[in-house]
Design a protein around this motif. Structure first.
Motif, PDB file in Angstrom:
ATOM      1  N   PHE A   1       0.836  -1.195   0.000  1.00  0.00           N
ATOM      2  CA  PHE A   1       0.000   0.000   0.000  1.00  0.00           C
ATOM      3  C   PHE A   1       0.873   1.248   0.000  1.00  0.00           C
ATOM      4  O   PHE A   1       2.012   1.229   0.496  1.00  0.00           O
ATOM      5  CB  PHE A   1      -0.938  -0.016   1.204  1.00  0.00           C
ATOM      6  N   PRO A   2       0.373   2.340  -0.548  1.00  0.00           N
ATOM      7  CA  PRO A   2       1.199   3.549  -0.708  1.00  0.00           C
ATOM      8  C   PRO A   2       1.593   4.148   0.631  1.00  0.00           C
ATOM      9  O   PRO A   2       0.896   3.966   1.643  1.00  0.00           O
ATOM     10  CB  PRO A   2       0.292   4.491  -1.517  1.00  0.00           C
ATOM     11  N   PRO A   3       2.679   4.882   0.659  1.00  0.00           N
ATOM     12  CA  PRO A   3       3.159   5.470   1.922  1.00  0.00           C
ATOM     13  C   PRO A   3       2.288   6.634   2.362  1.00  0.00           C
ATOM     14  O   PRO A   3       1.621   7.292   1.559  1.00  0.00           O
ATOM     15  CB  PRO A   3       4.575   5.929   1.579  1.00  0.00           C
ATOM     16  N   ASP A   4       2.312   6.877   3.650  1.00  0.00           N
ATOM     17  CA  ASP A   4       1.602   7.997   4.251  1.00  0.00           C
ATOM     18  C   ASP A   4       2.600   9.136   4.415  1.00  0.00           C
ATOM     19  O   ASP A   4       3.468   9.104   5.291  1.00  0.00           O
ATOM     20  CB  ASP A   4       1.026   7.577   5.598  1.00  0.00           C
ATOM     21  N   LEU A   5       2.487  10.156   3.576  1.00  0.00           N
ATOM     22  CA  LEU A   5       3.467  11.236   3.592  1.00  0.00           C
ATOM     23  C   LEU A   5       3.383  12.085   4.846  1.00  0.00           C
ATOM     24  O   LEU A   5       4.319  12.831   5.137  1.00  0.00           O
ATOM     25  CB  LEU A   5       3.287  12.117   2.348  1.00  0.00           C
ATOM     26  N   ASN A   6       2.289  12.011   5.569  1.00  0.00           N
ATOM     27  CA  ASN A   6       2.232  12.746   6.829  1.00  0.00           C
ATOM     28  C   ASN A   6       3.265  12.244   7.827  1.00  0.00           C
ATOM     29  O   ASN A   6       3.663  12.972   8.737  1.00  0.00           O
ATOM     30  CB  ASN A   6       0.834  12.627   7.447  1.00  0.00           C
TER      31      ASN A   6
END
Length: 1449
Positions: free
Chosen positions: A806-811
Motif C-alpha cells: 500500500f502507498p506510503p503515508d506522507l504525513n
C-alpha cells in the motif's frame, strides 16, 4: 395518479426497510445523469470502481455497507465488527401492510428447513475435520481446474425507476393504556435511485414481496422536522443514495458491451444463484445402528460428507465413546470423502451401521485422548487455559432459568418473577467501579464430576516384541473410584484388563476375560461408580448447547481467570508439546508440509460452486491448523525449546525451523531495515507484510502464490511464522528473479512475475513504473520494490516481503524541512504534519485508498459534467466535434484527479515514490511529481474528510465505540490509522458538539495511554529473566495503575529458600540484590508516567498536561479496571479473578500470584467464503428493492455456505444469524428471533469474548426479543448482564448505558417495580440529555417515560413537571401542529385536571394520597413492548384486531 402514489409509497417502504437493516449512506454525485453518456465512453477494460482488495466497487466501504455490522473478511486488515445502530421500521397497520409481519406457510417451512439444515452442519464444522496429511494431499489431487467449463448464464435485466423526493407524515395511533408515544426523528430523502441490479423476478419470495409492497398504498409515514443545530436529537442527513453504492448499469447493454471481467463476474453471480439450489437438498432421517446399543434416528442433510457424519457420531450421546469405526450401508463401506446424496440407497429411513475397525497405535492414542477429553468436558479449565479451541460462554446461566419458569403456570411464574427483580448493588445506577468477580459467574453444570481417580499410560510401555506379535499396542493404568487398580491392554481388537502390577509384568488377560472395543465400555463393566458418573456426565454434556461444546477454529484467550487447582492428567502430560517438540502430537515421527498443503488447496479447481466450497473449506482448515501450529511454535521459540539455525548469532537475531515452519523475530537482521528505522521498522514490517499477504490472497490470482503467515507477540518479542518455500534453505537454490532485497541496490524483473502482478495491480491500485537497477538500466515493476519474486523447487511463482503493498503515508514520512512548500496541503500544516515517524513504513490503509478513489471519481464526474455544460453553450457542431469535446473534457478531468490514463478514470499509486535507495529514470520526473502530489492529496483527504467522518459517525450513533478495540475498528473502517489518535482528539476538541462525544474522547485518551504503555512494556519484558516474569509483570501493573508504586524492594517473594536456616537470609538477600539490580526493578510510577507521556507525544502526537495518571483518570473519568482489561488484552496477560484495591497506599494492588499466565497475541490471515460474501451483497440489493423475504432467503443461503466453509464459530456466520434474527423479529416470528439471537450471543461470547462490545450489543437485542416472547424475567436478567458488562468495559458515562437504563426502566415498569424503574429512568435522563442533546426528541421521550412511571405511582406533580418538559421540546422541535405535540398537550390538560381534583380534596401536598380515588393506569405489557421497540429503534404500529387474532393463532 395511482401509479405515482404506488411509486411514492414503495419508495417510502424502502426507506423503512433501510432503517430495519441499519442503513446509513451519504451523498452521491449530483451530476451522474449529466455525465452518464461520457462515462460510458470512458470505460475501458479497467473497472472504474474496482476496490483495492478485490471488491468491485470502492463505494462498498464499511461505512457505506447496507449492513454496517458486516465487514468483509477479504479486507487485508479485517478488524472487529462495527457496533451496528439500532433498527427502525415504519409500516402500515392496514390489512395488506401487516402481511409483511406474517410468515406465509410455504416461506416459513422453507426457512425452517434451511435453519435445521445449517444446524445439522454445525457440529461438523471445519474445525472438527481431523484429516491426516495424506488425506489432505489426496483431496488436493482429486480435482483439476478447467477454466473453460464455466456454464453460460443469461444476464439479468436491470429495472430503473425515476428518482423521487418524498416527504410525508404519519400519525401513529395513540394507545389509550400508555400515555407515551414516540415518533421517528426527521428522515429526509432526496434523489432516490433504485436502478440497481435486481434479482430474478420469477423467484417466488421476490414475487410475493413485490405484490406485498405494491399493496402498501395506504401507508402514512411521519418524518419529524428537526433542525441541525446544537442540542438537536439527530443531525439532518440524506438516508440513501444508491448511485454511490451501486453505479448505474444500462439495462440495454449486452454482455459484449461490458469489460470481459465484468461479464465473467456477472456470469459467476448467476451461476452461484443457480448452483446454490443443489446445496438445498431436503434433510432426511437415517437410522444409526451401533454395536451394543439400540438403533436411533439422526437427522442429516444430503450434502453432508461421510466424514462429517462420523464426527457427528463421535459427538452424539450414544456413540461419543467410539473413535475407531467405519460406516456401512447394505454391507458396503462408505467412502469418508463422499457426500451422502452420491451414495445409492442412502435416503430417508436408511439404515447405516457403525462397524468396529481394528486399532493402530495412532488410533489407540486418539481413542485414549478422546476419552480423557470426555471426562474433562464439563469443566472450564480448558477455556481458562486457552487450549483445544475452548472458550467461555455464560448465556445459558440466564436463559435456563427462564426456560424452567416456562414450565410453570402463568400465575406461578408471575408471582416468582415479581419477587426476583432486584439487581445486585453494583448494577444499580451510581456504582463507581464495578466488581470483577461477577464477570465469570459459577455455572451449576461446571460442578466437577469425577469418574476415575487416575487414567495414565503404564510404565510397561512400549510392549515387547513378542507382545506386539499378539497385537498389543500399549498399556494403560487406571485407578477407579473404588480404589481398584487396573492394568489395561490396548490391542488391535480393543481393550481388556491384564494381570500386570506395578512391579510384575503379566500381559495375560485377567479373570473374567472381558474384551471391549471401547475403553468406556470396559470401564463400565469393571467399575459401577464409573458407569453411574459417566452416564450422568453424558446427560449434562448433552444438555449443553452444541455451540458451547464445539471447538473454535482460532483460540480465544481470556484476560482474567480464577486461580483454580491444577488437576492430574497423565494423558495430557504425555501429549504435551514438550514431549513432541517439532512434531504434531497426533502424528509422531511425521511433519506436515504446510506450504504444500496450503498451495495445493489454492490450486484446487474453482469452476463450480461445489468446487469452490471444497477449495475454500480446505484453505480455511489448513490456515486454522497452520495458525495453531505457528502459535505453538512461537511459544516454543521464545521459551528456548527450539534449536536455532544460526546459534552463533545473538539471541534476538536467531532464526528457527520447527514443524516445517520458519520463525524469525521482529528485530533488524544484518541491518536490513536500517534505512527504514532499524528494529522499530523490523517490528512494524511484520504486520505490514501480513496485510500485504492478505491483500494478494484476497485478489486470488491464479498462478501467484503467497506464504502462509502469522505474527505472534509473546513476552515482549514479535515472532513471524511462515511456511517454507521448497528449496529456499538450500545453498544452491535459485536466486531472486524479481524485486530487491537490499533496498534498491540490486533490482531484478521477470516477465512471468510482471504478467502475474499486472493482474493484481488493478484491484490493488498499484501503478506500473520503472526504476533503475544495479546496472543503471530501467527495470519495470508493478509492486513495491521490497516485494521479492522467486521460483521454488516446485516451480511455483512466490512473492514475499509484501510490506510495501500500500502507498506510503506522507504525513509520517518527512520532516517539515525535507518537503517542499508546494507539496504541503494547508490541512496537513494545520494538524502539524508532516512529521518524522520512528520508521518509514507508515502506509495508508486500503479502506482509505478505496474512499479516496471514490472521492476522486466523484470529482472526475463533476469536472467532466461542468466541461460538457460549458461546451453545450457553444454553437452546434458536427458529431466528430462533439466526440472530440467529450474526449477533451475527459482528458482534463483525468489530469485534474491524477489519473494515470488520459482517456478514462484510473487512479493508481506508486508505492516506491518515497522508498529510500530507489532511483528512477530521468524521464519520470514529471510523473513522480504527480504521484507525490497524489499521495499528499490522499494524506490531506484523511485529515479533512475521514477523521471528521469518524466523529460524525459517532455523533450520529452510526458507530458507538465502547473500548479500544471497537474504537480501532471504527477508525479502520474509515481508513484512519491508530497513529492518528492525537489528530482525532485534536479535531474532536475543535467541534462545537464535543460534549456529546465525551465517551469517544475518554476512550481515545485511554487508548493512547494503554498503547503507549504497551510499547514500553514490550522493551521492559526483554530485560526480564524467565524466573522473574510474574514479579516483573505485577510490578509493572502496580506502576501503571497505582500512583504510589516505588522501585522493587526487599519485599519480593522467595519461592526457593535454602534448606539450612543459616543460609536462608543470605540466599534471600542475594536474590533481592540480583532482582533490584535489574533495570525493570527500578521502575516507579512517576518514571513510567513520564515515559508514557513522552511515548504518547512522540508516536501519537498527543500531549498530556497532567503530571500523573491520577490526574488523567480524574479529568477524563477513567476506570482503572477498564484500563487493566485493555492492557491485559493487548499484552496477553492473564490476571487472577479477584477484587483489586487500586487506591491503597499501604499495600500493592498486585502481587506476583495475581499474574496467572501470559498468552500470545496472534495476528493472522482471515479466509472466508467468496460466494457467501457475494450472496450477502445480493441480499442487500434485494433488501433495497423491498424484497425482504427474498433477502431473507439469500442470507440463509449465505449462512449455509459460511457454515460449510468456516464452521459455525465464525464472525461471518454470526453476522448472518444476527441479520436473520432481526428479520424474524420484523416478521413478528418472535420464537425464531429468540432462537437465532441466542446462537448469536453464544458465538459472540465464544469467538470475541464474554465482555466484547459486540457481545453486549447482542445481549441487548436478545433481551428485547425475550420480552416480546413473554420471557420477562429472562429479559430482565439479560439486561442486567448487559449493563454490568457495559459498566466494566466503558463505565456508566456512555450512550449505551442510557439505552439500557431506558429498557430496564420499561421492563421493570411492566413488572410493576416502580421504584426500581425510577432509578434507571432517572439515570437515563441526564445521559440522554448529554449524548443526544437537551432539545432532542429522545430526551423528550425519556421525559414521557418518567411521566408514565410517576403517574402510575400517583406522584402527579412530578409527572406534570416531566410532561411539561416533553411538551416544550416537542413544541420547539416539531411545532404545535404535530401529533406528538398535540398528544402531549392533551395529556398535560388531563394531568392538570387531576392535580386540581387533588387540591379540591385537600391533597395538594400529597397527591399520591388521592391515588385510590383516581382512575389509574392499567398495566398493558404490549404497550410496554411497543415502547421498548421505540427505544431500540423498532417502531411497530398496533395491529388490527383481525391481524392480531391471526398472529396469536
Amino acid at each position: 395518479m395511482e401509479d405515482d402514489r404506488l411509486a411514492q409509497m414503495s419508495s417510502l417502504c424502502m426507506v423503512s426497510l433501510f432503517h430495519v437493516m441499519g442503513f446509513y449512506v451519504q451523498d452521491s454525485p449530483a451530476s451522474w445523469e449529466t455525465f452518464c453518456s461520457a462515462v460510458k465512453r470512458c470505460q475501458t477494460t479497467d473497472d472504474l470502481l474496482t476496490a483495492s482488495t478485490g471488491i468491485t466497487n470502492p463505494a462498498l466501504e464499511p461505512e457505506n455497507f447496507l449492513f454496517p455490522d458486516i465487514i468483509l473478511s477479504s479486507n487485508p486488515a479485517g478488524e472487529v465488527t462495527l457496533v451496528e445502530p439500532m433498527v427502525c421500521l415504519l409500516v402500515s397497520e392496514e390489512e395488506d401492510g401487516v402481511r409483511l409481519m406474517e410468515h406465509e406457510k410455504g416461506d416459513g417451512e422453507r426457512r425452517g428447513h434451511r435453519f435445521s439444515e445449517v444446524e445439522t452442519h454445525i457440529g461438523m464444522g471445519v474445525q472438527t475435520e481431523a484429516k491426516s496429511q495424506a488425506e489432505v494431499q489426496t483431496q488436493t489431487e482429486m480435482l483439476k481446474f478447467d477454466e473453460g467449463e464455466e456454464r453460460k448464464r443469461n444476464k439479468e435485466k436491470n429495472e430503473e425507476t425515476k428518482p423521487s423526493k418524498i416527504k410525508a407524515e404519519q400519525k401513529l395511533e395513540e394507545n389509550t393504556n400508555f400515555p407515551v408515544r414516540w415518533d421517528d426523528s426527521k428522515l429526509q430523502m432526496s434523489d432516490l435511485n433504485t436502478s440497481v441490479e435486481t434479482a430474478d423476478p420469477s423467484t417466488s419470495g421476490q414475487a410475493q414481496d413485490s405484490l406485498l409492497w405494491s399493496k402498501l398504498t395506504d401507508v402514512q409515514h411521519s418524518f419529524l422536522e428537526e433542525d441541525d443545530e446544537e442540542g438537536s436529537g439527530m443531525t439532518q442527513r440524506p438516508l440513501l443514495f444508491l448511485d454511490k453504492l451501486f453505479p448505474k448499469v444500462q439495462a440495454a447493454e449486452s454482455c459484449s458491451d461490458n469489460p470481459p471481467e465484468l461479464c465473467h463476474e456477472e456470469k459467476r453471480n448467476n451461476s452461484v444463484l443457480q448452483d446454490i439450489h443443489h446445496l438445498q437438498d431436503p434433510e432426511f432421517t437415517c437410522r444409526i445402528q451401533s454395536p451394543g446399543a439400540e438403533t436411533f434416528d439422526l437427522q442429516v442433510s444430503a450434502q453432508m460428507l461421510v466424514s462429517e457424519l462420523q464426527q457427528a457420531l463421535m459427538d452424539h450421546e450414544v456413540t461419543c465413546h467410539r473413535t475407531c469405526f467405519s460406516l456401512q450401508h447394505e454391507g458396503a463401506a462408505l467412502d469418508s470423502g463422499a457426500e451422502l446424496r452420491s451414495i445409492q440407497g442412502v435416503q430417508d429411513r436408511a439404515l447405516i451401521k457403525v462397524v468396529e475397525d481394528s486399532y493402530s497405535i495412532r488410533e489407540a492414542r486418539l481413542h485414549l485422548r478422546h476419552v480423557s477429553d470426555l471426562l474433562r468436558s464439563l469443566g472450564p479449565a480448558d477455556s481458562f487455559n486457552g487450549v483445544n479451541g475452548s472458550s467461555l460462554s455464560y448465556l445459558s446461566c440466564y436463559t435456563r432459568r427462564g426456560q424452567e419458569r416456562e414450565k410453570m403456570t402463568k400465575n406461578q411464574a408471575f408471582e416468582k418473577e415479581s419477587t426476583d427483580c432486584s439487581p445486585p448493588d453494583y448494577i444499580l445506577p451510581g456504582c463507581k467501579e464495578p466488581p470483577v468477580t461477577p464477570l465469570q459467574p459459577v455455572r451449576d453444570d461446571w460442578k466437577p464430576l469425577q469418574c476415575l481417580r487416575v487414567l495414565s499410560l503404564s510404565g510397561w510401555n512400549p510392549p515387547p516384541g513378542n507382545r506386539r506379535m499378539h497385537g498389543d499396542l500399549m498399556y494403560i493404568n487406571v485407578l477407579t473410584l473404588e480404589d481398584k487398580e487396573l492394568n489395561i491392554t490396548s490391542s488391535t481388537r480393543g481393550f481388556y484388563c491384564n494381570q500386570s502390577t506395578a512391579f510384575i509384568f503379566n500381559p495375560k488377560p485377567s479373570i473374567p476375560k472381558i474384551l471391549c472395543h471401547s475403553l468406556v465400555e470396559l470401564l463400565n463393566q469393571v467399575s459401577p461408580a464409573f458407569k453411574k458418573n459417566f452416564s450422568t456426565l453424558q446427560k449434562r454434556r448433552a444438555q449443553r448447547h452444541l455451540y458451547e461444546r464445539a471447538a473454535a477454529p482460532f483460540q480465544l484467550f481470556t484476560w482474567i481467570a480464577p486461580h483454580g487447582d491444577h488437576s492430574l492428567d497423565c494423558v495430557r502430560a504425555e501429549e504435551s508439546p514438550s514431549s513432541h517438540m517439532g512434531q504434531d502430537e497426533l502424528t509422531a515421527g511425521q511433519s506436515r508440509d504446510w506450504n504444500e498443503e496450503l498451495q495445493g488447496c489454492r490450486e484446487l479447481p474453482r469452476g463450480s460452486l461445489q468446487e469452490r466450497l471444497h477449495r475454500e473449506r480446505s484453505i480455511f482448515k489448513t490456515i486454522s491448523d497452520f495458525v495453531a501450529a505457528a502459535t505453538q511454535g512461537a511459544i516454543a521459540v521464545i521459551d528456548g525449546n527450539v534449536m536455532p539455525l544460526n546459534p552463533r548469532e545473538p539471541p534476538h537475531l536467531q532464526m528457527f525451523v520447527w514443524n516445517n515452519l520458519f520463525f524469525s523475530q521482529g528485530f533488524d537482521l544484518s541491518d536490513h531495515y536500517k534505512p527504514l528505522g532499524g528494529d522499530t521498522a523490523a517490528h512494524a514490517a511484520a504486520v505490514c507484510d501480513l496485510r500485504g499477504v492478505q491483500a494478494y490472497t484476497s485478489v486470488d490470482t491464479e498462478g501467484l502464490h503467497t506464504l502462509g503467515t502469522a505474527v505472534v507477540d509473546y513476552r515482549g518479542v514479535r515472532v513471524v511464522a511462515q511456511t517454507i518455500i521448497p528449496g529456499i534453505l538450500e545453498k544452491n537454490h535459485e536466486q531472486i528473479v524479481y524485486g530487491s532485497n537490499d533496498n534498491g541496490k540490486t533490482v531484478f524483473t521477470h516477465p512471468r512475475f510482471l504478467e502475474l502482478l499486472s493482474e493484481t495491480s488493478k484491484p490493488l491500485r498499484i501503478q506500473h513504473h520503472q526504476v533503475l537497477d544495479h546496472n543503471n538500466r530501467p527495470a519495470e515493476l508493478c509492486s513495491g520494490i521490497t516485494t521479492i519474486g522467486l521460483f521454488g523447487n516446485d516451480r511455483r511463482a512466490y512473492v514475499l516481503d509484501l510490506l510495501r503493498t500500500f502507498p506510503p503515508d506522507l504525513n509520517f514520512q518527512f520532516s517539515e524541512g525535507e518537503a517542499t512548500g508546494e507539496e504541503l496541503p494547508d490541512v496537513c500544516k494545520s494538524f502539524g504534519y508532516p512529521c518524522r515517524h520512528r520508521h518509514r513504513l507508515a502506509n495508508l490503509r486500503p479502506e482509505l485508498i478505496n474512499a479516496f478513489v471514490q472521492h476522486r471519481y466523484e470529482l472526475f464526474v463533476k469536472i467532466v459534467s461542468e466541461e460538457l455544460k460549458k461546451q453545450e453553450k457553444a454553437t452546434e457542431r458536427s458529431a466528430e466535434d462533439a466526440e472530440q469535446r467529450r474526449r477533451t473534457a475527459v482528458s482534463r478531468a483525468c489530469k485534474a484527479v491524477g489519473s494515470v490514463s488520459d482517456s478514462c478514470f484510473d487512479v493508481r499509486f506508486n508505492p516506491n515514490v518515497c522508498s529510500p535507495g530507489v532511483t528512477f529514470p530521468s524521464e519520470c520526473v514529471e510523473e513522480l511529481r504527480s504521484q507525490r502530489q497524489l499521495l499528499w492529496s490522499a494524506a490531506a483527504f484523511l485529515l479533512s474528510d475521514q477523521i471528521p467522518a469518524v466523529l460524525r459517525d459517532c455523533l450520529d450513533r452510526i458507530a458507538n465505540p465502547m473500548d479500544g478495540a471497537s474504537l480501532t475498528s471504527v477508525l479502520h473502517q474509515r481508513g484512519v490509522n491508530v497513529r492518528y489518535l492525537g489528530s482525532v482528539l485534536m479535531k474532536l476538541d475543535m467541534m462545537e458538539e464535543k460534549a456529546r462525544l465525551r465517551h469517544v474522547q475518554r476512550i481515545s485518551v485511554s487508548e493512547v495511554i494503554i498503547r503507549s504503555a504497551n510499547h514500553i512494556f514490550r522493551t521492559y519484558l526483554q530485560d526480564v529473566k524467565p524466573a522473574d516474569f510474574s514479579v516483573a509483570v505485577s510490578h509493572f501493573l502496580n506502576c501503571l495503575l497505582t500512583s504510589s508504586c516505588s522501585s522493587l524492594s526487599d519485599g519480593s517473594s522467595l519461592e526457593l529458600p535454602s534448606h539450612r536456616r543459616s543460609r536462608r537470609r543470605r540466599g534471600h538477600s542475594n536474590r533481592v540484590s540480583l532482582t533490584t539490580e535489574s533495570v525493570w526493578a527500578r521502575l516507579t510510577s512517576n518514571r513510567l508516567w513520564d515515559r508514557i507521556r513522552a511515548e504518547a507525544e512522540d508516536y501519537y502526537k498527543y500531549a498530556f498536561e497532567s503530571e500523573s495518571l491520577e490526574e488523567v483518570i480524574e479529568k477524563h473519568n477513567l476506570q482503572r479496571i477498564s484500563l487493566l482489561r485493555e492492557f491485559a488484552i493487548k499484552t496477553g496477560i492473564q490476571v487472577q479473578l479477584r477484587e483489586y484495591v487500586f487506591e491503597s497506599r499501604q499495600k500493592s494492588a498486585f502481587v506476583e500470584d495475581d499474574v496467572i499466565n501470559m498468552f500470545p497475541v496472534v495476528k493472522r490471515l482471515r479466509p472466508t467464503s467468496s460466494d457467501a460474501t457475494q450472496l450477502l451483497q445480493r441480499a442487500r440489493l434485494a433488501a433495497q428493492e423491498g424484497h425482504l423475504r427474498y433477502s431473507h432467503d439469500l442470507i440463509t443461503q449465505a449462512l449455509t455456505l459460511f457454515s460449510r466453509t468456516c464452521g459455525v464459530l465464525h464472525e461471518d456466520v454470526c453476522t448472518c444469524l444476527r441479520l436473520l434474527g432481526r428479520l424474524s423479529y420484523v416478521f413478528q416470528d418472535i420464537g425464531d428471533a429468540v432462537r437465532l439471537q441466542e446462537k448469536v450471543v453464544m458465538i459472540s461470547e465464544r469467538i470475541q469474548g464474554i465482555d466484547h462490545p459486540q457481545t453486549i450489543e447482542d445481549y441487548t437485542y436478545l433481551a428485547l426479543y425475550c420480552f416480546a416472547g413473554g420471557q420477562h424475567s429472562t429479559s430482565l436478567q439479560l439486561l442486567y448482564r448487559a449493563r454490568y458488562l457495559t459498566l466494566l468495559v466503558s463505565g456508566e458515562d456512555h450512550p449505551h448505558v442510557a439505552l439500557l437504563d431506558n429498557m430496564l426502566g420499561l421492563v421493570l415498569y411492566g413488572l410493576m417495580k416502580y421504584e426500581l424503574s425510577l432509578k434507571f429512568l432517572q439515570k437515563a435522563l441526564p445521559l440522554t440529555s448529554k449524548y443526544h442533546g437537551v432539545s432532542s426528541l429522545k430526551h423528550a421521550h425519556c421525559h414521557r417515560l418518567l411521566t408514565a412511571v410517576y403517574e402510575s405511582k400517583g406522584d402527579l406533580l412530578s409527572a406534570l413537571q416531566h410532561e411539561k418538559e416533553a411538551y416544550s421540546i416537542y413544541l420547539s422541535q416539531v411545532g404545535e401542529n404535530h401529533a406528538n405535540t398535540e398528544e402531549c398537550l392533551e395529556h398535560l390538560k388531563s394531568l392538570n385536571q387531576r392535580v386540581a381534583l387533588c387540591k379540591k380534596m385537600d391533597c395538594s401536598e400529597a397527591p399520591s394520597a388521592c391515588n385510590p380515588h383516581l382512575e389509574l393506569y392499567t398495566l398493558n405489557l404490549s404497550a410496554v413492548l411497543q415502547q421498548l421497540n421505540v427505544v431500540c429503534g423498532f417502531d411497530f404500529p398496533p395491529l388490527s384486531k383481525s391481524e392480531d387474532k391471526k398472529r396469536r393463532k
